[in-house]
Enzyme design. Structure first.
Site, PDB file in Angstrom:
ATOM      1  N   LYS A 113       6.212   1.360   9.418  1.00 24.88           N
ATOM      2  CA  LYS A 113       5.378   1.366   8.245  1.00 24.88           C
ATOM      3  C   LYS A 113       4.187   2.195   8.736  1.00 24.88           C
ATOM      4  CE  LYS A 113       4.995  -2.029   5.425  1.00 24.88           C
ATOM      5  NZ  LYS A 113       4.751  -0.880   4.291  1.00 24.88           N
ATOM      6  N   GLY A 114       3.169   2.379   7.955  1.00 22.24           N
ATOM      7  CA  GLY A 114       1.785   2.646   8.475  1.00 22.24           C
ATOM      8  C   GLY A 114       1.607   3.922   8.311  1.00 22.24           C
ATOM      9  N   GLU A 127      -0.559  -5.197   6.111  1.00 24.25           N
ATOM     10  CA  GLU A 127       0.630  -5.270   5.635  1.00 24.25           C
ATOM     11  C   GLU A 127       1.702  -6.391   6.205  1.00 24.25           C
ATOM     12  OE1 GLU A 127       1.163  -0.842   3.687  1.00 24.25           O
ATOM     13  OE2 GLU A 127       1.809  -0.982   5.687  1.00 24.25           O
ATOM     14  N   GLY A 183       0.207   5.174   5.739  1.00 27.83           N
ATOM     15  CA  GLY A 183      -1.068   4.839   5.159  1.00 27.83           C
ATOM     16  C   GLY A 183      -2.004   4.272   5.918  1.00 27.83           C
ATOM     17  N   ASP A 191       6.256  -4.096  -0.763  1.00 27.38           N
ATOM     18  CA  ASP A 191       5.493  -2.887   0.184  1.00 27.38           C
ATOM     19  C   ASP A 191       6.604  -1.658   0.105  1.00 27.38           C
ATOM     20  OD1 ASP A 191       3.753  -1.536   1.332  1.00 27.38           O
ATOM     21  OD2 ASP A 191       3.105  -3.332   2.346  1.00 27.38           O
ATOM     22  N   GLY A 192       5.972  -0.571   0.600  1.00 27.29           N
ATOM     23  CA  GLY A 192       6.838   0.614   0.968  1.00 27.29           C
ATOM     24  C   GLY A 192       7.027   0.800   2.391  1.00 27.29           C
ATOM     25  N   THR A 230       4.685   4.147  -3.357  1.00 26.66           N
ATOM     26  CA  THR A 230       5.503   3.473  -3.910  1.00 26.66           C
ATOM     27  C   THR A 230       5.106   2.151  -4.373  1.00 26.66           C
ATOM     28  OG1 THR A 230       7.082   4.649  -2.227  1.00 26.66           O
ATOM     29  CG2 THR A 230       8.070   3.083  -3.870  1.00 26.66           C
ATOM     30  N   THR A 261       0.631  -1.311  -0.031  1.00 28.77           N
ATOM     31  CA  THR A 261       0.178  -0.042   0.047  1.00 28.77           C
ATOM     32  C   THR A 261       1.017   1.140   0.217  1.00 28.77           C
ATOM     33  OG1 THR A 261      -1.973  -1.145   1.154  1.00 28.77           O
ATOM     34  CG2 THR A 261      -1.753   1.223   1.415  1.00 28.77           C
TER      35      THR A 261
HETATM   36  C1  A5P Z   1       1.051   2.036   4.316  1.00 27.37           C
HETATM   37  O1  A5P Z   1       0.196   1.833   5.346  1.00 27.37           O
HETATM   38  C2  A5P Z   1       2.367   2.116   4.492  1.00 27.37           C
HETATM   39  O2  A5P Z   1       2.829   1.324   5.356  1.00 27.37           O
HETATM   40  C3  A5P Z   1       3.189   2.386   3.341  1.00 27.37           C
HETATM   41  O3  A5P Z   1       3.829   1.297   2.939  1.00 27.37           O
HETATM   42  C4  A5P Z   1       4.204   3.295   3.652  1.00 27.37           C
HETATM   43  O4  A5P Z   1       3.843   4.448   4.514  1.00 27.37           O
HETATM   44  C5  A5P Z   1       5.118   4.047   2.580  1.00 27.37           C
HETATM   45  O5  A5P Z   1       4.244   4.544   1.718  1.00 27.37           O
HETATM   46  P1  A5P Z   1       4.852   5.618   0.581  1.00 27.37           P
HETATM   47  O6  A5P Z   1       5.325   4.616  -0.406  1.00 27.37           O
HETATM   48  O7  A5P Z   1       3.397   6.294  -0.001  1.00 27.37           O
HETATM   49  O8  A5P Z   1       5.722   6.596   1.307  1.00 27.37           O
END
Ligand code: A5P
Length: 233
Positions: free
Chosen positions: A98-99, A107, A101, A85-86, A34, A31
């Site tokens: 993370k998180g 995740e 988002g 994942d990002g 990225t 999510t």
């Molecule tokens: C989502 O909950 C997050 O864990 C994302 O993977 C993390 O915030 C990275 O997001 P961006 O790629 O938008 O920076």
């Protein structure tokens, strides 16, 4: 910093991760801004005839993947071949926060189920020391007491992430998010994770420790640096 350059780097990281995908794989789809480039690249592989299936870590990623023609399934008992994942912050031991988002619980379930967990970031996420806003997913029942317990464990005051349900953000799982301001640094991530995991009412948090098998960090020059855990090649 040039926003276009960061977007290009995010795309380079996502595209690069798609190079790890082979026919027949079941994939974890991350999510964020990225991971969405990875999902777009996977959709191109599907359009080119690769047989792939995805497990989405959020409703947003599920919508993007379905729209782009990637078959979406529930997480199989047998796990996943690869999850991508990002991250918000990556330290030299490839520990993550993370998180941002709000999707960290799904995740982490998806990352833990994957044979290989690959992290895609632009290099601005790389730090000498882990430090970022740390999101904690909280069950609505008893949430005031849980928030106070999180504050005691972290040593700083957490805040409810703002959103539309009585002013608070609600996750895809129907829970709340406490954002803990730990930008100043997280001294002992393992100890903190253990203490957070021990708080009843805490359902998950953004510390991903010992999970990354590979970090693809895209540089401003368009290249991608591959980082692996120490002692592994
Ligand atoms: C989502 O909950 C997050 O864990 C994302 O993977 C993390 O915030 C990275 O997001 P961006 O790629 O938008 O920076």
């Amino acid at each position: 910093v040039d926003a276009d350059a960061i977007e290009r780097a995010k795309r380079a990281a996502g595209d690069n991760a798609a190079g790890l995908v082979t026919d027949g794989m079941t994939l974890g789809l991350g999510t964020g801004s990225t991971a969405r480039w990875f999902i777009a690249a996977v959709a191109r592989l599907v359009a080119d005839g690769m047989r792939l299936r995805g497990v989405a870590t959020s409703l947003a990623s599920e919508a993007q993947a379905r729209e782009a023609g990637i078959p979406i399934i529930d997480l199989p008992a047998g796990g996943l071949d690869l999850a991508v994942d990002g991250a918000d912050c990556v330290d030299p031991d490839l520990r993550l926060v993370k998180g941002a988002g709000g999707a960290m619980l799904r995740e982490k379930i998806v990352a833990a189920a994957a044979e290989r967990f690959v992290v895609v970031v632009d290099e601005s996420k790389l730090r000498d020391r882990l430090g970022a806003v740390l999101p904690v997913e909280v069950l609505p029942f008893g949430s005031a007491a849980t928030l106070a317990a999180i504050g005691r464990v972290c040593g700083v005051e957490p805040r409810w992430r703002p959103g539309t349900q009585d002013g608070r953000y609600v996750t895809d799982n129907g829970n709340l998010v406490a954002d803990v301001p730990m930008e100043g640094g997280i001294g002992d991530p393992e100890a903190l994770a253990e203490q957070l995991d021990a708080v009843p009412g805490v359902l998950g948090h953004g510390l991903f420790l010992g999970m990354s098998d590979l970090v693809l960090a895209a540089r401003a020059d368009g290249g991608v640096t591959e980082l692996r855990p120490r002692g592994r090649s």
